[in-house]
Scaffold this active site. Structure first.
Site, PDB file in Angstrom:
ATOM      1  CE  LYS A 186      -4.104  -1.970   0.187  1.00  9.74           C
ATOM      2  NZ  LYS A 186      -3.996  -3.425   0.033  1.00  9.74           N
TER       3      LYS A 186
HETATM    4  C1  LIG Z   1      -5.348  -4.279   0.733  1.00  9.54           C
HETATM    5  C2  LIG Z   1      -6.810  -4.184   0.781  1.00  9.54           C
HETATM    6  C3  LIG Z   1      -7.575  -4.724   1.830  1.00  9.54           C
HETATM    7  C4  LIG Z   1      -6.999  -5.605   2.886  1.00  9.54           C
HETATM    8  O1  LIG Z   1      -5.917  -5.112   3.547  1.00  9.54           O
HETATM    9  P1  LIG Z   1      -4.874  -6.102   4.227  1.00  9.54           P
HETATM   10  O2  LIG Z   1      -4.089  -5.155   5.082  1.00  9.54           O
HETATM   11  O3  LIG Z   1      -4.046  -6.711   3.140  1.00  9.54           O
HETATM   12  O4  LIG Z   1      -5.622  -7.086   5.026  1.00  9.54           O
HETATM   13  C5  LIG Z   1      -8.941  -4.502   1.836  1.00  9.54           C
HETATM   14  N1  LIG Z   1      -9.542  -3.805   0.871  1.00  9.54           N
HETATM   15  C6  LIG Z   1      -8.847  -3.283  -0.161  1.00  9.54           C
HETATM   16  C7  LIG Z   1      -9.567  -2.494  -1.191  1.00  9.54           C
HETATM   17  C8  LIG Z   1      -7.479  -3.484  -0.258  1.00  9.54           C
HETATM   18  O5  LIG Z   1      -6.801  -2.999  -1.305  1.00  9.54           O
END
Ligand SMILES: *Cc1c(COP(=O)(O)O)cnc(C)c1O
Length: 400
Positions: A186
């Protein structure tokens, strides 16, 4: 994104602080921690950046969605409306609470279609969850209006959209609760981590207790603190929070790079008349984490995606054929392949998925390609990339 591309001395310094004291736990150990409270500091930074009264860090973005729903009292048998285009985490987080994901179509914003949302509301509906995929949003005003008229919660999954805004408000801060992920890919990363934000004090208190076994956190020894209600362990560690703290302070830098790179690629693709771009609602500002565009039809999008790969342009996704992000390939959900028995009401509640088609979503996702905007590219690299993209897409269109 992702923020790890630019790891440097700031991240190392914050992690070093934590390793020096050896306190990896975010609560307690007051005497040992040499005044280092990385998780608390990160919550306070996020509260400023996201213009939100309360922030609760958790262990992942998936946990953030479960904690947000639980904090607002969503549970067994409740229906939560969510989009067909998202990440598998959306339905996982809903089902973990015994609630039922109700999948509905997206529109040309690549986010929830307000019309489809309204049609999906039943007496069991408790919440509408918009997912701001690829750094942009749906029509937030329309969704707010629907949630008010039907007395439903509006939850924002802004995991991919940190830094975006709508009518001047940060994405995530518009609904009743907002969710963020700081996982390894992210824009702001700490390895694994997430956050729930809200301006509702009760929801915040619930999220704070629920994410730590129901602890009341009144500052006593953990063995003496009471548990007003049941909880779970969705805590973040100090080490993870330390990395996130350094990263979130660099968010303005990350966003300006994303925007500049996005702009170069978008300007180049604008030369191609057959290419159109994702609609961003009035008053919306993207986080520029991705460039999302449309080809005239499914086959051209498939071919363009293939030529982009062959031209060495990485990080472009044709989500229609992707296993993680689009309903078409979610066989494990449609066939309810669970390791353990699933509640009868959830089974019944998900029957619709065996036969339901999503013609509108297919129309938009079938034609869409979304390309990740990286932080580490040099200007020359972005320009070279822009050239390759234009050539690959034009070649596809000429052959067709
Ligand atoms: C990355 C992501 C998640 C989940 O996050 P994690 O930290 O990997 O559990 C949920 N929703 C969206 C849209 C994402 O891109």
């Amino acid at each position: 994104m992702p923020g790890f591309e630019l790891f440097g001395s700031a991240e190392r310094k914050e992690v070093h602080d934590v390793l020096e004291t050896g306190v990896l736990m975010r609560y307690g150990f007051d005497g040992m921690r040499n005044s280092h409270w990385k998780a608390k500091e990160l919550e306070s930074e996020l509260s400023n950046v996201l213009q939100s009264d309360y922030v609760q860090l958790v262990s992942s973005g998936t946990a953030a969605v479960s904690v947000a729903l639980a904090a607002a009292g969503v549970g067994a048998g409740d229906e939560v409306i969510m989009p067909t285009f998202t990440f598998v985490a959306s339905f996982e987080a809903i089902m973990m609470l015994g609630a039922i994901p109700v999948l509905v179509d997206i529109d040309d914003t690549l986010a929830l279609s307000p019309k489809a949302v309204e049609e999906a509301i039943t007496p069991k509906t408790k919440a509408i969850m918009i997912v701001q995929m690829c750094g942009s949003m749906g029509d937030m005003s329309a969704l707010q209006d629907i949630s008010k008229r039907h007395d439903l919660l509006l939850i924002e999954d802004a995991c991919q959209a940190i830094g975006g805004s709508y009518q001047g408000k940060p994405l995530g801060s518009i609904g009743d609760l907002g969710c963020f992920s700081f996982d390894f890919v992210k824009t702001v990363t700490c390895g694994e981590g997430g956050a729930v934000i809200t301006s509702n004090k009760n929801y915040y208190t619930h999220a704070d207790h629920y994410s730590d076994h129901g602890h009341d956190h009144i500052g006593l020894d953990r063995g003496v603190e009471t548990h007003p209600f049941l909880g779970y362990n969705f805590r973040i560690s100090e080490l993870h929070a330390a990395v996130g703290l350094a990263q979130v302070r660099r968010l303005p830098e990350f966003l300006s790079i994303q925007k500049a790179n996005h702009n170069i690629l978008r300007t180049a693709l604008s030369e191609i008349p057959e290419v159109t771009f994702r609609t961003v609602p009035d008053g919306g500002v993207e986080s520029y984490a991705f460039l999302s565009f449309f080809l005239p039809d499914l086959e051209l999008a498939r071919k363009a995606s293939k030529s982009l790969k062959e031209a060495g342009v990485d990080g472009c996704f044709h989500y229609y054929d992707n296993n993680w992000h689009y309903v078409r390939k979610w066989e494990h959900l449609k066939e309810l392949k669970s390791l353990y028995p699933i509640a009868a009401e959830v089974k019944t509640g998900l029957e619709y998925l065996k036969t339901k088609t999503f013609v509108k979503s297919d129309h938009y996702i079938g034609r869409n390609i979304s390309c990740l905007i990286k932080l580490s590219w040099t200007e020359a690299e972005v320009k070279e990339r822009a050239k390759k993209m234009v050539k690959a897409i034009k070649d596809t269109l000429i052959v067709a």
